[in-house]
Design an enzyme around this catalytic site. Structure first.
Site, PDB file in Angstrom:
ATOM      1  N   HIS A  54      -6.453  11.042  -4.964  1.00  0.00           N
ATOM      2  CA  HIS A  54      -7.025  10.592  -3.731  1.00  0.00           C
ATOM      3  C   HIS A  54      -7.030  11.462  -2.159  1.00  0.00           C
ATOM      4  O   HIS A  54      -5.647  12.613  -2.334  1.00  0.00           O
ATOM      5  CB  HIS A  54      -6.219   9.474  -2.797  1.00  0.00           C
ATOM      6  CG  HIS A  54      -6.492   8.719  -3.945  1.00  0.00           C
ATOM      7  ND1 HIS A  54      -6.353   7.121  -3.388  1.00  0.00           N
ATOM      8  CD2 HIS A  54      -7.502   8.356  -4.954  1.00  0.00           C
ATOM      9  CE1 HIS A  54      -6.145   6.223  -4.300  1.00  0.00           C
ATOM     10  NE2 HIS A  54      -7.089   6.996  -4.783  1.00  0.00           N
ATOM     11  N   LYS A 103      22.807  12.106  16.930  1.00  0.00           N
ATOM     12  CA  LYS A 103      22.785  11.938  17.666  1.00  0.00           C
ATOM     13  C   LYS A 103      23.242  12.954  18.525  1.00  0.00           C
ATOM     14  O   LYS A 103      24.206  13.081  18.145  1.00  0.00           O
ATOM     15  CB  LYS A 103      23.918  10.375  18.170  1.00  0.00           C
ATOM     16  CG  LYS A 103      23.477   9.619  19.708  1.00  0.00           C
ATOM     17  CD  LYS A 103      24.715   9.140  20.081  1.00  0.00           C
ATOM     18  CE  LYS A 103      23.946   8.203  21.372  1.00  0.00           C
ATOM     19  NZ  LYS A 103      24.305   9.297  22.303  1.00  0.00           N
ATOM     20  N   ARG A 108       2.263   1.274  -9.057  1.00  0.00           N
ATOM     21  CA  ARG A 108       1.097   1.089 -10.042  1.00  0.00           C
ATOM     22  C   ARG A 108       1.686   0.321 -11.341  1.00  0.00           C
ATOM     23  O   ARG A 108       2.163   0.061 -11.779  1.00  0.00           O
ATOM     24  CB  ARG A 108       0.176   2.134 -10.488  1.00  0.00           C
ATOM     25  CG  ARG A 108      -0.374   3.299  -9.308  1.00  0.00           C
ATOM     26  CD  ARG A 108      -1.047   2.947  -8.283  1.00  0.00           C
ATOM     27  NE  ARG A 108      -1.995   1.923  -8.416  1.00  0.00           N
ATOM     28  CZ  ARG A 108      -2.941   2.782  -8.348  1.00  0.00           C
ATOM     29  NH1 ARG A 108      -3.320   3.716  -8.257  1.00  0.00           N
ATOM     30  NH2 ARG A 108      -4.645   1.983  -9.422  1.00  0.00           N
ATOM     31  N   LYS A 132      -4.895   8.943 -12.419  1.00  0.00           N
ATOM     32  CA  LYS A 132      -5.656   9.430 -13.565  1.00  0.00           C
ATOM     33  C   LYS A 132      -6.068  10.772 -12.704  1.00  0.00           C
ATOM     34  O   LYS A 132      -6.052  12.119 -12.560  1.00  0.00           O
ATOM     35  CB  LYS A 132      -6.895   9.233 -13.877  1.00  0.00           C
ATOM     36  CG  LYS A 132      -6.921   8.413 -15.183  1.00  0.00           C
ATOM     37  CD  LYS A 132      -8.488   7.966 -16.229  1.00  0.00           C
ATOM     38  CE  LYS A 132      -9.452   8.107 -14.567  1.00  0.00           C
ATOM     39  NZ  LYS A 132     -10.725   7.743 -16.118  1.00  0.00           N
TER      40      LYS A 132
END
Length: 806
Positions: free
Chosen positions: A685, A235, A751, A682
């Site tokens: 992305h 703040k 996963r 594997k």
């Protein structure tokens, strides 16, 4: 006879075959510089300075960097004619320098004071650039050559100043021509530059200065909220402000809408120079004291003397490039803001941490600061006070209206105490006196202001004892007051004056009392001791704790996005199944949206927009979260495109990393910024943020054509076909996730694989340092929070970008 400085340039080129300008020495007329992105045998950036009627030139192999720690190799090349400074196009294959040339930056340069261009002869040059991309101080230094070495090697380095930044801010984001707006691919294919009329229309659309909007305000609470759905910021003790930018102009507004642009010329100049067409940025104007802490008193003094040391901590963005961002989640807006703010200078990014709010508050209080702001990661921006933004203070402070003063018992003192009031339940009431916190200069200045608004009658009812001997003023001045407590009847105790608040109106001042932190609905996790990852002995309860702690990061992408869930009710080693559609027995916080399918039938798809929904997914046995490429409120227009690099069994992860970098460059040639994410499986992305304009058929077509083009150009490495037979020894560029209804694993999702790996966004600079797509696991939760807190993957919040051709 004088040596022709352009003789070598002319000798290397056949001007009957290349469109490059012939080498004629120009008049010594100016101090221009240009940078041309050049995709020849190897991609590089040609840096050129106008000196003695020619362009002195260096080939910068990795491109210029804003990071002062980066010393970029720059190979000296032949002098070029001044006419080359406007060249953009194609050098024919087989000719010297054959390839695509983009005009990447341009502007003026000057040696620093006391230096000159002749310093080049000594092997160094310290200079300043005023370009569209490159700004501030730079240094060129010649490297001592080896015996018989033909080429002359130099190093180009940024000097640490207000324009310094990160290693990837320039070349990773500067993907279009500064003159034509074309990408490398568009130049290579001969796409015509946009007409002046088209440029003007585009500029008018995106360069408008946004209008003021009412800022979001925080609610004072009695303790720090816990839970992973909150993130926390410092703040700042300063003036709240909105800065509106458009067309290289800027305006600065106070929280009440006053235009204070003329009070902060340095901030206005810095805002106008930000690399945006238009934006509306929310933040706080502060000045740091000798201890490096925000000081309101120092801020007021700086304003009086022309704001030389004022900083602007930017913590939110409401509009960008003409797009309203207020409906996006808090954490997504934060990451849209991050890449816009330079690393140094008067504009600073107000960083945050996820979790550990109590530790941050303790640190702020120990440092003598005001407190913290806690924000719900999943909440939109609302131009009013709400409980999605909370403030926790180290000391009690508030704004109150001055309604009068009492005489001082000391001779020659302007007043003894101030009488204060504030609004409560829509009515103004007396709240007590303030008699400390003043010095003689403050008293004299205040007395002048009070005399100017003196009146005979009190603005509110004042108790008889306080009224005795008092002088009254019109309720116009607002003061910030520190106090120990409020009595049960609302009177200030141990009050001390801090300063006047010129940015706040008296009509907006109300009594502020701390309230309880809003409760988040709890989700009962049944069978928390059930082991769902047997090889790692991880239980359902531990999975729920992970999603609880890291909810803010998950919701940054997942909130409001249609989901598909991988559910493993008995654990990942037992039967798991994919659930795409909603059902009546789902949790109350798991929302549904009806979507019309290709078969003409309408089905309910799930989505969540808060932490409770995430935990309800876990309670029903979900491990993995997969999301559409579009949000539920704009489901036909994707906001992201994903290429999943899926390697054949025989390939190393290093092959995947090299392919990821290759795709990044190919996308960059098309003008698209991309980011890597470890899939938790594997591969990697490649995520491309998009402006949600093009609809699914266009995005699908583009992704398919892009993947096929890569596979066609390098069939030994890539395939764009799912067939196992055609994938042997290759990497499958999975473009199929960019179809309507298809999904991809979401950032920070666990996963359902051995060891509980997690899908994690990373920076491009980290790609070479990871050894698998499952580099991080559920048990790295604290590491993932640390990575996000204070430096959340710089760049993942890149401003939206249109799909090429749409």
């Amino acid at each position: 006879m004088a040596v022709d400085p352009l003789g070598l340039y002319n000798a290397k080129r056949d001007f009957k075959k290349t469109a490059e300008p012939a080498g004629k020495r120009g008049r010594i007329k100016g101090n221009s510089f240009v940078v041309q992105k050049h995709d020849a045998t190897r991609l590089h950036w040609d840096f050129r300075l106008e000196i003695d009627g020619v362009l002195k030139s260096w080939a910068v192999t990795r491109g210029p960097s804003l990071n002062p720690a980066d010393k970029r190799l720059s190979v000296r090349t032949e002098d070029h004619p001044l006419g080359y400074g406007t060249f953009e196009g194609i050098i024919p294959k087989g000719e010297y320098g054959g390839g695509t040339v983009m005009l990447w930056d341009r502007g003026t340069w000057a040696p620093i004071v006391g230096k000159s261009a002749k310093d080049l002869d000594e092997g160094h040059l310290h200079f300043t650039l005023q370009g569209e991309r490159m700004k501030g101080d730079w240094l060129l230094v010649r490297i001592k050559g080896k015996p018989n070495e033909k080429r002359e090697n130099w190093l180009l380095r940024k000097i640490d100043d207000e324009f310094a930044g990160s290693s990837d801010e320039l070349v990773e984001r500067g993907l279009t021509s500064v003159t034509t707006g074309r990408t490398m691919q568009e130049i290579a294919t001969g796409k015509a530059a946009p007409s002046a009329k088209t440029k003007a229309a585009t500029k008018a659309k995106t360069n408008t200065v946004p209008k003021f909007v009412s800022p979001q305000l925080a609610t004072l609470v009695d303790h720090v909220p816990d839970g992973g759905e909150w993130f926390h910021e410092t703040k700042y003790d300063g003036y709240r402000a909105l800065i509106a930018i458009g067309g290289r102009k800027a305006r600065l507004f106070t929280r009440s809408g006053l235009d204070w642009s003329d009070k902060f010329p340095r901030l206005i100049s810095a805002a106008a120079a930000l690399d945006v067409d238009s934006a509306l940025i929310d933040g706080e104007i502060v000045v740091l004291n000798e201890d490096g802490h925000p000081s309101f008193g120092a801020l007021q003094e700086a304003i009086k003397t022309g704001e030389p040391d004022c900083l602007f901590f930017a913590f939110d963005i409401l509009e960008l490039g003409g797009t309203d961002l207020k409906s996006l989640p808090n954490i997504e807006r934060k990451e849209r803001l991050r890449p816009i703010i330079p690393v140094s200078g008067p504009f600073l990014f107000a960083d945050y941490i996820v979790g550990s709010g109590e530790k941050l508050l303790a640190a702020m209080c120990n440092a003598g600061l005001e407190g913290i702001i806690s924000k719900r990661a999943d909440a939109p921006y609302r131009g009013k006070r709400s409980q999605a933004w909370l403030k926790v203070k180290c000391t009690l402070r508030g704004e109150y209206v001055i309604i009068g003063w009492t005489d001082s018992k000391a001779t020659k003192r302007g007043f003894g105490a101030l009488l204060m009031a504030a609004k409560e339940d829509k009515n103004m009431r007396y709240v007590g006196k303030v008699g400390t916190g003043f010095n003689e200069a403050t008293i004299a200045a205040l007395r002048t202001e009070l005399d100017a608004i003196a009146t005979d009658k009190a603005a509110v009812e004042v108790p008889t004892a306080a009224k005795r001997g008092a002088h009254f003023v019109k309720p116009k001045l607002v003061a910030e007051i520190a106090y120990g407590a409020l009595t049960t009847d609302g009177i200030l105790r141990h009050a001390s004056y801090i300063s006047l608040r010129q940015d706040k109106k008296a009509t907006d001042v109300s009594v502020e009392r701390a309230v309880a932190v809003p409760e988040t609905p709890t989700v009962r996790i049944s069978n928390p001791d059930r082991v769902i990852f047997p090889e790692a002995n991880i239980t359902k309860g531990e999975l729920a704790a992970y999603y609880e702690a890291i909810a803010a990061l998950v919701l940054g992408t997942a909130a409001g996005r249609p989901l598909s869930l991988v559910r493993c009710p008995q654990g990942r080693a037992k039967q798991c199944f994919f659930q795409r559609h909603g059902a009546e027995d789902l949790g109350d916080a798991i929302r549904t949206i009806n979507v019309l399918g290709k078969d003409g039938k309408t089905r309910a798809y799930m989505y969540v927009d808060e932490k409770t929904g995430l935990l309800e997914c876990v309670q029903m046995g979900s491990i993995e979260l997969h999301g559409w490429g579009a949000k539920a409120d704009d489901i036909e227009r994707p906001d992201r495109m994903i290429f999943d690099l899926d390697p054949d069994e025989g390939l190393d992860f290093d092959d995947v990393c090299k392919a990821a970098v290759d795709l990044k460059q190919k996308l960059a040639d098309l003008g698209l910024v991309s980011f890597p994410m470890l899939s938790g499986g594997k591969g990697i992305h490649i995520v491309v943020p998009l402006t949600p304009e093009a609809e699914w058929p266009e995005v699908t077509d583009f992704a398919h054509r892009f993947a096929r083009a890569l596979a066609g150009a390098d069939p030994a490495r890539y395939t764009a076909t799912m067939s196992k037979a055609k994938r042997k020894g290759r990497i499958f560029i999975d473009w199929l996730r960019n179809q309507r209804g298809s999904t991809a694993i979401l950032p920070y999702s666990v996963r359902a694989r051995p060891g509980a790996p997690v899908a994690v966004p990373i920076a491009w600079s980290e790609v070479a340092d990871v050894n698998s797509g499952g580099h991080y696991t559920l048990e790295d939760r604290d590491t993932l929070l640390d990575r996000a807190s204070g430096a959340m993957l710089k760049g993942w919040g890149v401003a939206d970008q249109p799909l090429p051709g749409y």
